[in-house]
Design a protein around this motif. Structure first.
Motif, PDB file in Angstrom:
ATOM      1  N   ALA A  75       4.319  -3.651  -2.727  1.00 34.58           N
ATOM      2  CA  ALA A  75       3.496  -2.435  -3.611  1.00 34.58           C
ATOM      3  C   ALA A  75       2.870  -1.375  -2.924  1.00 34.58           C
ATOM      4  O   ALA A  75       3.502  -0.414  -3.494  1.00 34.58           O
ATOM      5  CB  ALA A  75       2.414  -3.045  -3.733  1.00 34.58           C
ATOM      6  N   ASP A  76       3.545  -0.969  -1.467  1.00 36.51           N
ATOM      7  CA  ASP A  76       2.868   0.268  -1.064  1.00 36.51           C
ATOM      8  C   ASP A  76       4.284   1.084  -1.138  1.00 36.51           C
ATOM      9  O   ASP A  76       4.146   2.643  -1.535  1.00 36.51           O
ATOM     10  CB  ASP A  76       2.158   0.589   0.396  1.00 36.51           C
ATOM     11  N   LEU A  77       5.848   0.331  -0.880  1.00 40.16           N
ATOM     12  CA  LEU A  77       6.555   1.210  -1.019  1.00 40.16           C
ATOM     13  C   LEU A  77       6.894   1.393  -2.669  1.00 40.16           C
ATOM     14  O   LEU A  77       7.783   2.625  -2.993  1.00 40.16           O
ATOM     15  CB  LEU A  77       7.698   0.135  -0.482  1.00 40.16           C
ATOM     16  N   TYR A 106      16.686  11.636 -10.240  1.00 40.01           N
ATOM     17  CA  TYR A 106      17.193  10.461  -8.562  1.00 40.01           C
ATOM     18  C   TYR A 106      18.986  10.135  -9.649  1.00 40.01           C
ATOM     19  O   TYR A 106      18.543   9.559 -10.616  1.00 40.01           O
ATOM     20  CB  TYR A 106      16.577  10.068  -8.400  1.00 40.01           C
ATOM     21  N   SER A 107      20.143  10.424  -8.474  1.00 42.70           N
ATOM     22  CA  SER A 107      21.356   9.287  -9.501  1.00 42.70           C
ATOM     23  C   SER A 107      21.307   9.301  -8.459  1.00 42.70           C
ATOM     24  O   SER A 107      22.839   8.000  -8.268  1.00 42.70           O
ATOM     25  CB  SER A 107      21.812  10.404  -9.789  1.00 42.70           C
ATOM     26  N   GLY A 108      20.955   8.747  -6.734  1.00 39.87           N
ATOM     27  CA  GLY A 108      22.690   8.717  -5.773  1.00 39.87           C
ATOM     28  C   GLY A 108      21.754   6.652  -5.593  1.00 39.87           C
ATOM     29  O   GLY A 108      20.570   6.916  -5.630  1.00 39.87           O
ATOM     30  N   GLY A 109      22.156   6.405  -4.475  1.00 33.49           N
ATOM     31  CA  GLY A 109      22.114   5.356  -3.605  1.00 33.49           C
ATOM     32  C   GLY A 109      22.166   3.964  -4.939  1.00 33.49           C
ATOM     33  O   GLY A 109      22.152   4.079  -5.922  1.00 33.49           O
ATOM     34  N   ALA A 110      22.221   2.892  -3.683  1.00 31.36           N
ATOM     35  CA  ALA A 110      22.309   1.529  -4.491  1.00 31.36           C
ATOM     36  C   ALA A 110      20.519   1.498  -4.957  1.00 31.36           C
ATOM     37  O   ALA A 110      20.050   1.135  -4.350  1.00 31.36           O
ATOM     38  CB  ALA A 110      22.592   0.401  -3.970  1.00 31.36           C
ATOM     39  N   PRO A 111      20.845   0.249  -6.820  1.00 29.18           N
ATOM     40  CA  PRO A 111      19.473   0.157  -7.146  1.00 29.18           C
ATOM     41  C   PRO A 111      18.723  -1.103  -6.007  1.00 29.18           C
ATOM     42  O   PRO A 111      19.357  -1.702  -5.095  1.00 29.18           O
ATOM     43  CB  PRO A 111      20.465  -0.678  -8.165  1.00 29.18           C
ATOM     44  N   GLY A 112      17.542  -0.902  -5.618  1.00 28.50           N
ATOM     45  CA  GLY A 112      16.999  -1.232  -4.745  1.00 28.50           C
ATOM     46  C   GLY A 112      16.255  -0.751  -3.318  1.00 28.50           C
ATOM     47  O   GLY A 112      16.363  -2.076  -3.092  1.00 28.50           O
ATOM     48  N   ALA A 113      18.168   0.097  -2.964  1.00 32.99           N
ATOM     49  CA  ALA A 113      17.733   0.761  -1.496  1.00 32.99           C
ATOM     50  C   ALA A 113      16.620   0.845  -1.258  1.00 32.99           C
ATOM     51  O   ALA A 113      16.665   1.180   0.064  1.00 32.99           O
ATOM     52  CB  ALA A 113      18.670   1.081  -1.489  1.00 32.99           C
ATOM     53  N   GLY A 114      15.545   1.177  -1.435  1.00 36.00           N
ATOM     54  CA  GLY A 114      14.413   1.848  -1.296  1.00 36.00           C
ATOM     55  C   GLY A 114      14.014   3.133  -1.350  1.00 36.00           C
ATOM     56  O   GLY A 114      12.823   4.153   0.455  1.00 36.00           O
ATOM     57  N   THR A 115      14.782   3.753  -0.754  1.00 36.52           N
ATOM     58  CA  THR A 115      15.590   5.236  -0.205  1.00 36.52           C
ATOM     59  C   THR A 115      15.032   5.900  -1.536  1.00 36.52           C
ATOM     60  O   THR A 115      16.161   5.939  -2.312  1.00 36.52           O
ATOM     61  CB  THR A 115      16.496   5.706   0.163  1.00 36.52           C
ATOM     62  N   ILE A 116      14.605   6.903  -1.083  1.00 37.98           N
ATOM     63  CA  ILE A 116      15.185   8.747  -1.857  1.00 37.98           C
ATOM     64  C   ILE A 116      16.613   9.397  -1.610  1.00 37.98           C
ATOM     65  O   ILE A 116      15.852   9.978  -0.473  1.00 37.98           O
ATOM     66  CB  ILE A 116      13.579   8.727  -2.176  1.00 37.98           C
ATOM     67  N   THR A 117      17.748   9.360  -2.516  1.00 39.73           N
ATOM     68  CA  THR A 117      18.340  10.166  -2.010  1.00 39.73           C
ATOM     69  C   THR A 117      18.485  11.101  -2.918  1.00 39.73           C
ATOM     70  O   THR A 117      19.248  10.617  -4.105  1.00 39.73           O
ATOM     71  CB  THR A 117      19.657   9.156  -1.523  1.00 39.73           C
ATOM     72  N   GLY A 158       5.929   8.107   3.033  1.00 37.28           N
ATOM     73  CA  GLY A 158       5.410   6.516   2.676  1.00 37.28           C
ATOM     74  C   GLY A 158       7.156   5.210   1.744  1.00 37.28           C
ATOM     75  O   GLY A 158       7.052   4.503   1.802  1.00 37.28           O
ATOM     76  N   THR A 159       7.839   6.155   2.294  1.00 36.98           N
ATOM     77  CA  THR A 159       9.359   5.661   1.345  1.00 36.98           C
ATOM     78  C   THR A 159      10.052   5.210   3.187  1.00 36.98           C
ATOM     79  O   THR A 159       9.895   5.451   4.343  1.00 36.98           O
ATOM     80  CB  THR A 159      10.355   6.466   0.671  1.00 36.98           C
ATOM     81  N   SER A 160      11.233   4.396   2.839  1.00 34.61           N
ATOM     82  CA  SER A 160      11.804   3.142   3.742  1.00 34.61           C
ATOM     83  C   SER A 160      12.676   4.473   4.512  1.00 34.61           C
ATOM     84  O   SER A 160      13.229   5.261   3.556  1.00 34.61           O
ATOM     85  CB  SER A 160      12.568   2.468   3.485  1.00 34.61           C
ATOM     86  N   PRO A 161      13.165   4.483   5.792  1.00 29.71           N
ATOM     87  CA  PRO A 161      13.772   5.392   6.956  1.00 29.71           C
ATOM     88  C   PRO A 161      15.329   5.100   5.461  1.00 29.71           C
ATOM     89  O   PRO A 161      15.619   4.287   5.116  1.00 29.71           O
ATOM     90  CB  PRO A 161      14.182   5.200   7.690  1.00 29.71           C
ATOM     91  N   PRO A 162      15.515   6.515   5.629  1.00 25.26           N
ATOM     92  CA  PRO A 162      17.027   6.620   5.043  1.00 25.26           C
ATOM     93  C   PRO A 162      17.870   5.699   5.324  1.00 25.26           C
ATOM     94  O   PRO A 162      18.271   5.651   7.196  1.00 25.26           O
ATOM     95  CB  PRO A 162      17.541   7.926   4.732  1.00 25.26           C
ATOM     96  N   ARG A 163      19.143   4.965   4.964  1.00 22.99           N
ATOM     97  CA  ARG A 163      19.898   4.171   4.689  1.00 22.99           C
ATOM     98  C   ARG A 163      21.723   4.606   5.098  1.00 22.99           C
ATOM     99  O   ARG A 163      22.168   4.029   6.031  1.00 22.99           O
ATOM    100  CB  ARG A 163      20.322   3.154   4.524  1.00 22.99           C
ATOM    101  N   SER A 164      21.783   5.452   4.702  1.00 23.05           N
ATOM    102  CA  SER A 164      22.705   6.440   4.766  1.00 23.05           C
ATOM    103  C   SER A 164      23.232   7.331   5.679  1.00 23.05           C
ATOM    104  O   SER A 164      22.221   8.886   6.196  1.00 23.05           O
ATOM    105  CB  SER A 164      22.975   7.424   3.283  1.00 23.05           C
ATOM    106  N   PRO A 165      24.280   7.299   6.707  1.00 22.37           N
ATOM    107  CA  PRO A 165      24.537   7.570   7.785  1.00 22.37           C
ATOM    108  C   PRO A 165      24.686   9.628   7.298  1.00 22.37           C
ATOM    109  O   PRO A 165      24.724  10.443   8.086  1.00 22.37           O
ATOM    110  CB  PRO A 165      25.123   7.227   7.972  1.00 22.37           C
ATOM    111  N   THR A 166      25.147   9.910   6.658  1.00 21.77           N
ATOM    112  CA  THR A 166      25.432  11.021   5.617  1.00 21.77           C
ATOM    113  C   THR A 166      23.912  11.897   5.477  1.00 21.77           C
ATOM    114  O   THR A 166      24.201  12.901   4.824  1.00 21.77           O
ATOM    115  CB  THR A 166      26.730  11.053   4.875  1.00 21.77           C
ATOM    116  N   TRP A 167      22.741  11.189   5.243  1.00 21.42           N
ATOM    117  CA  TRP A 167      21.971  12.258   5.267  1.00 21.42           C
ATOM    118  C   TRP A 167      21.413  12.394   6.340  1.00 21.42           C
ATOM    119  O   TRP A 167      21.427  11.282   7.366  1.00 21.42           O
ATOM    120  CB  TRP A 167      20.478  10.829   4.468  1.00 21.42           C
ATOM    121  N   PRO A 168      20.401  13.570   6.630  1.00 25.09           N
ATOM    122  CA  PRO A 168      20.409  15.325   5.535  1.00 25.09           C
ATOM    123  C   PRO A 168      21.947  15.314   5.474  1.00 25.09           C
ATOM    124  O   PRO A 168      22.418  15.354   6.463  1.00 25.09           O
ATOM    125  CB  PRO A 168      19.249  15.631   6.002  1.00 25.09           C
TER     126      PRO A 168
END
Length: 243
Positions: A143-145, A163-174, A206-216
């Protein structure tokens, strides 16, 4: 939750405990003489156990189920003292009784225990209680996430960033820009003010750490042409995505 109605007390002493995080209010009623003993104890099962055993006769104890858990009930059960963990919503109260104090609550529990008017809650085992805690913690984290993701995405949306990037349910804001069309206006460049940076930084924590190695993004990344490219040089926080 499983509950059951208990019979009237057969012990000589009935003890009502109003348990809080820092103190316990105790009321002991002698069913033979009618004597009522009130005491204020430390919030420790050992202290409550000494008070009950110090009465010098067989006793029964009752307290309300609450956030303090079932450690007190287990300690009394190990000492062979009958303990009833009562369901708070099923304790009968007089319609005009609006004065609520720790002492009155403890006395009410003792009298209800003597009359057998309490509804007991089943005390779970330590394994069951640990499974409950794990399940509740998992649901709270989910719920917090979700709340943090919504706050951050709506903050960006208010500044024209979709927002238009990232996989659905990835939990990150890219952040990413929608595909340009003939009717879509060019993306707005958000103002980089200390207030906006602070709001985005708080939302990003409050979001999970980014999972993409190309961010930032870097100078050579595909997103360097967007207003987000400036964030790579001087981000306001390690997990902030505000330019």
């Amino acid at each position: 939750m499983f509950t059951n109605t208990i019979p009237a007390a057969r012990e000589r002493w009935v003890v009502g405990l109003d348990v809080h995080a820092r103190s316990i209010s105790a009321s002991a009623l002698d069913l033979l003489t009618g004597e009522l003993i009130n005491a204020r104890l430390a919030a420790d099962p050992a202290t409550a156990l000494r008070f009950v055993t110090g009465l010098g006769a067989d006793s029964a104890v009752a307290y309300e189920a609450g956030p303090t858990g079932f450690g007190l009930a287990r300690a009394l059960d190990q000492a062979a003292i009958r303990c009833v963990v009562a369901a708070p919503s099923k304790i009968a109260r007089a319609p005009g009784d609006r004065v609520k104090t720790d002492k009155r609550d403890a006395t009410l529990l003792a009298r209800r225990l003597a009359a057998g008017d309490l509804t007991a809650v089943r005390v779970p085992s330590p394994t069951e209680e640990a499974a409950r805690d794990l399940t509740r913690a998992h649901e709270d984290a989910r719920a917090d996430l979700m709340s943090a993701r919504h706050r951050a995405s709506k903050l960006l949306l208010r500044h024209g960033i979709v927002y238009s990037g990232g996989a659905p349910g990835a939990g990150t804001i890219t952040p990413g820009w929608p595909a340009p069309t003939s009717t879509s206006p060019p993306p707005k460049t958000p103002s980089r003010t200390p207030t906006n940076k602070s709001c985005c930084s708080r939302s990003a924590r409050g979001t999970s750490p980014p999972r993409s190695p190309t961010w930032p993004p870097t100078a050579s990344s595909p997103t360097s042409s967007t207003p987000w490219a400036a964030c790579a040089a001087s981000p306001c926080s390690p997990r902030c995505s505000w330019p």
